[in-house]
Scaffold this motif. Structure first.
Motif, PDB file in Angstrom:
ATOM      1  N   PRO A 125       0.802  -1.228   0.000  1.00  0.00           N
ATOM      2  CA  PRO A 125       0.000   0.000   0.000  1.00  0.00           C
ATOM      3  C   PRO A 125       0.836   1.280   0.000  1.00  0.00           C
ATOM      4  O   PRO A 125       0.390   2.316  -0.496  1.00  0.00           O
ATOM      5  CB  PRO A 125      -0.826  -0.120   1.286  1.00  0.00           C
ATOM      6  CG  PRO A 125      -0.053  -1.053   2.163  1.00  0.00           C
ATOM      7  CD  PRO A 125       0.628  -2.012   1.237  1.00  0.00           C
ATOM      8  N   ALA A 126       2.044   1.213   0.554  1.00  0.00           N
ATOM      9  CA  ALA A 126       2.890   2.408   0.631  1.00  0.00           C
ATOM     10  C   ALA A 126       4.332   1.985   0.831  1.00  0.00           C
ATOM     11  O   ALA A 126       4.612   0.859   1.255  1.00  0.00           O
ATOM     12  CB  ALA A 126       2.452   3.311   1.784  1.00  0.00           C
ATOM     13  N   LEU A 127       5.238   2.889   0.516  1.00  0.00           N
ATOM     14  CA  LEU A 127       6.648   2.613   0.756  1.00  0.00           C
ATOM     15  C   LEU A 127       6.950   2.622   2.253  1.00  0.00           C
ATOM     16  O   LEU A 127       6.330   3.378   3.006  1.00  0.00           O
ATOM     17  CB  LEU A 127       7.515   3.668   0.074  1.00  0.00           C
ATOM     18  CG  LEU A 127       7.658   3.581  -1.448  1.00  0.00           C
ATOM     19  CD1 LEU A 127       8.346   4.827  -1.982  1.00  0.00           C
ATOM     20  CD2 LEU A 127       8.443   2.334  -1.842  1.00  0.00           C
ATOM     21  N   PRO A 128       7.908   1.830   2.716  1.00  0.00           N
ATOM     22  CA  PRO A 128       8.350   1.929   4.110  1.00  0.00           C
ATOM     23  C   PRO A 128       8.861   3.335   4.414  1.00  0.00           C
ATOM     24  O   PRO A 128       9.349   4.039   3.522  1.00  0.00           O
ATOM     25  CB  PRO A 128       9.488   0.906   4.193  1.00  0.00           C
ATOM     26  CG  PRO A 128       9.238  -0.048   3.072  1.00  0.00           C
ATOM     27  CD  PRO A 128       8.606   0.765   1.979  1.00  0.00           C
ATOM     28  N   ALA A 129       8.745   3.723   5.669  1.00  0.00           N
ATOM     29  CA  ALA A 129       9.157   5.077   6.060  1.00  0.00           C
ATOM     30  C   ALA A 129      10.613   5.350   5.715  1.00  0.00           C
ATOM     31  O   ALA A 129      10.977   6.480   5.359  1.00  0.00           O
ATOM     32  CB  ALA A 129       8.922   5.271   7.557  1.00  0.00           C
ATOM     33  N   ALA A 130      11.460   4.324   5.770  1.00  0.00           N
ATOM     34  CA  ALA A 130      12.884   4.518   5.499  1.00  0.00           C
ATOM     35  C   ALA A 130      13.140   4.997   4.071  1.00  0.00           C
ATOM     36  O   ALA A 130      14.164   5.622   3.789  1.00  0.00           O
ATOM     37  CB  ALA A 130      13.647   3.222   5.746  1.00  0.00           C
ATOM     38  N   CYS A 131      12.189   4.722   3.158  1.00  0.00           N
ATOM     39  CA  CYS A 131      12.381   5.123   1.759  1.00  0.00           C
ATOM     40  C   CYS A 131      12.200   6.627   1.562  1.00  0.00           C
ATOM     41  O   CYS A 131      12.587   7.161   0.517  1.00  0.00           O
ATOM     42  CB  CYS A 131      11.401   4.374   0.859  1.00  0.00           C
ATOM     43  SG  CYS A 131      11.600   2.579   0.884  1.00  0.00           S
ATOM     44  N   ALA A 132      11.601   7.295   2.531  1.00  0.00           N
ATOM     45  CA  ALA A 132      11.298   8.722   2.393  1.00  0.00           C
ATOM     46  C   ALA A 132      12.443   9.610   2.861  1.00  0.00           C
ATOM     47  O   ALA A 132      12.359  10.838   2.766  1.00  0.00           O
ATOM     48  CB  ALA A 132      10.035   9.063   3.163  1.00  0.00           C
ATOM     49  N   THR A 133      13.498   9.007   3.385  1.00  0.00           N
ATOM     50  CA  THR A 133      14.634   9.794   3.869  1.00  0.00           C
ATOM     51  C   THR A 133      15.896   9.395   3.131  1.00  0.00           C
ATOM     52  O   THR A 133      16.053   8.240   2.717  1.00  0.00           O
ATOM     53  CB  THR A 133      14.851   9.596   5.382  1.00  0.00           C
ATOM     54  OG1 THR A 133      15.076   8.203   5.636  1.00  0.00           O
ATOM     55  CG2 THR A 133      13.631  10.062   6.166  1.00  0.00           C
ATOM     56  N   LEU A 134      16.802  10.334   2.989  1.00  0.00           N
ATOM     57  CA  LEU A 134      18.058  10.089   2.295  1.00  0.00           C
ATOM     58  C   LEU A 134      19.004   9.339   3.224  1.00  0.00           C
ATOM     59  O   LEU A 134      19.305   9.799   4.327  1.00  0.00           O
ATOM     60  CB  LEU A 134      18.686  11.411   1.858  1.00  0.00           C
ATOM     61  CG  LEU A 134      19.931  11.331   0.976  1.00  0.00           C
ATOM     62  CD1 LEU A 134      19.593  10.702  -0.366  1.00  0.00           C
ATOM     63  CD2 LEU A 134      20.515  12.730   0.769  1.00  0.00           C
ATOM     64  N   THR A 135      19.458   8.160   2.806  1.00  0.00           N
ATOM     65  CA  THR A 135      20.385   7.373   3.619  1.00  0.00           C
ATOM     66  C   THR A 135      21.771   7.989   3.550  1.00  0.00           C
ATOM     67  O   THR A 135      22.283   8.243   2.458  1.00  0.00           O
ATOM     68  CB  THR A 135      20.444   5.917   3.115  1.00  0.00           C
ATOM     69  OG1 THR A 135      19.129   5.366   3.122  1.00  0.00           O
ATOM     70  CG2 THR A 135      21.349   5.066   3.992  1.00  0.00           C
TER      71      THR A 135
END
Length: 477
Positions: A125-135
């Motif tokens: 349903p949605a990307l994991p939260a970790a995908c929304a931040t720059l590693t």
């Protein structure tokens, strides 16, 4: 990572996330409004592989995920054909073909043309939260993503006797916030050397380290070395075994010669490189060669072959599907080639995806069903090995002669690191009907021949494995 690269990466991530968010929102509305077969647009998580596939406006991209990271992946492919529940894509780099189709509510299957088996997908349903931040791309984070990717995907630590946590403790202490790129590359390279797995690689701009072969086997540094060694072996075979030039197809990768006594010799240096244009072009060239080699005069009637020597002692690999294509020309009945699985749990011992049986089915064209001997060595690698394994269930049983194969069967799982580098590892295993895996050790010969393709043998005037194979066929056993 310098500031300009950080800025470019952040902008790319923001644009990608925006496109994915629009597609997911649109998909939710479409699902609520429609009772028909669900479309492909949206997000899909693979069972195993640590990968999320995004299909947005005719474009397929990936996210590489671990328990500590989510990074935009290397794959980018455009849609070339299809319907609402099925589509074909072509990768922008290399032109690799990919097919995706729905297989039930919230489910789909993805296939890479030329590979065997499929990747099972579930709608996300949605990307994991970790995908929304720059590693962060600092050296320690790069190391941790590298180590964790192996920890969660590599199936063979126990087979190789590797304590992966001890590897982390030993090498992570070599890295600090001021570690330079050359030093960091050296640390990751040293880890791959310890594994000695031919399906690992590290690419960092001008620095590259790829395909470290199993310790104790001949080491060839890079593709040019393989090509040069293959040429040396072909010339050795023509001088000492067939005693005449091989008839060649596929840019010299496929070679054949009729032998005295009604026997034949078929050599394959790879299951790729026959033609430009991807799997289809390679398959067409292989078919052309096999149509001529297994002509009616060689497969039936008084002039038919009494036996065939198959030489894959130097086979760098390629498409598993081409190995199956050759196997289909060597049988008159269907049988199980192998069972394929991918690792899909981070625990040790690892869990695996649902077993996918892969079968050999007789080709519609001319087939050879008589006795076979197979020449193998530690330079029988990858698709050369899956082909060798696919021949195990063939009747009459091919007699393997020479040395154990390399022990690297899986497709490459390519991943991205936070600093822009890329690396590869295996995450799949190929099992026999009895559940046996030959990873790490390789497929053993029935008749061992020491010193296969050693420098001493290549500089001499006798091909011992070939002579053993020919004598076996002539004996009629």
């Amino acid at each position: 990572m310098n500031d300009n690269r950080k800025t470019r990466t952040a902008r790319r991530l923001a644009a990608l996330l925006a496109a994915v968010s629009i597609a997911v929102a649109g998909q939710a509305g479409a699902d609520a409004a429609s009772t028909g077969r669900e479309p492909l647009d949206g997000l899909w998580r693979a069972d195993g592989y640590g990968t999320i596939f995004s299909i947005v406006q005719g474009r397929l991209t990936t996210f590489d995920t671990t328990s500590i990271s989510c990074l935009p992946g290397l794959l980018s492919a455009r849609r070339t054909a299809g319907t609402r529940g099925e589509a074909s894509f072509a990768a922008q780099e290399g032109g690799r073909r990919i097919a995706v189709r729905t297989s039930g509510p919230g489910r789909a299957r993805l296939r890479y043309l030329g590979s065997v088996g499929a990747v099972e997908l579930r709608r996300l349903p949605a990307l994991p939260a970790a995908c929304a931040t720059l590693t962060p791309g600092d050296p320690l984070k790069v190391f941790d993503v590298f180590w964790t990717t192996f920890a969660e995907n590599y199936p063979f630590f126990a087979l190789k006797g590797v304590d992966w946590r001890a590897v982390r403790d030993r090498h992570r202490s070599r890295i600090g916030p001021d570690t330079g790129e050359a030093e960091l590359f050296g640390v990751l390279r040293d880890i791959l050397k310890e594994l000695g797995d031919a399906h690992t690689a590290l690419l960092a701009g001008d620095r590259q380290f790829a395909r470290p072969l199993r310790p104790g086997t001949r080491q060839l540094d890079g593709l040019p070395a393989f090509v040069a060694f293959d040429k040396r072996v072909r010339e050795f075979v023509e001088r000492t075994a067939t005693r005449k030039p091989l008839r060649q197809w596929g840019q010299g990768v496929i070679g054949y010669a009729d032998l005295p006594g009604g026997f034949g010799y078929l050599r394959l240096g790879a299951f790729d490189g026959y033609a430009d244009g991807g799997f289809e072009a390679n398959a067409a060239e292989l078919d052309r060669a096999l149509d001529e080699i297994f002509s009616e005069s060689r497969t039936s009637g008084p002039g038919r072959l009494r036996g065939l020597i198959l030489d894959v002692r130097v086979n760098l690999g390629g498409y598993d599907g081409l190995g199956l294509r050759l196997a289909s020309r060597l049988t008159g009945r269907p049988y199980l080639a192998y069972v394929k699985q991918a690792r899909n749990t981070p625990e040790e011992p690892p869990g695996f995806t649902r077993p996918q049986p892969v079968r050999v089915r007789p080709a519609s064209g001319p087939v050879y069903t008589g006795p076979i001997t197979m020449l193998t060595s530690s330079l029988t690698i990858s698709a050369g090995e899956t082909f060798t394994q696919a021949m195990i269930g063939r009747m009459p049983r091919p007699e393997r002669i020479g040395e154990s194969t390399q022990g690297a069967f899986s497709d490459f799982l390519w991943r991205k690191l936070p600093n822009g580098w890329s690396f590869a590892l295996p995450n799949e295993r190929f099992l026999t009907r009895d559940g046996v895996s030959f990873d790490a050790t390789g497929i053993p010969p029935h008749l061992p021949v020491p010193g296969v393709l050693s420098d001493e043998e290549l500089d001499g005037d006798r091909d011992a494995a070939f002579a053993r194979a020919l004598a076996f066929l002539a004996s009629g056993r």
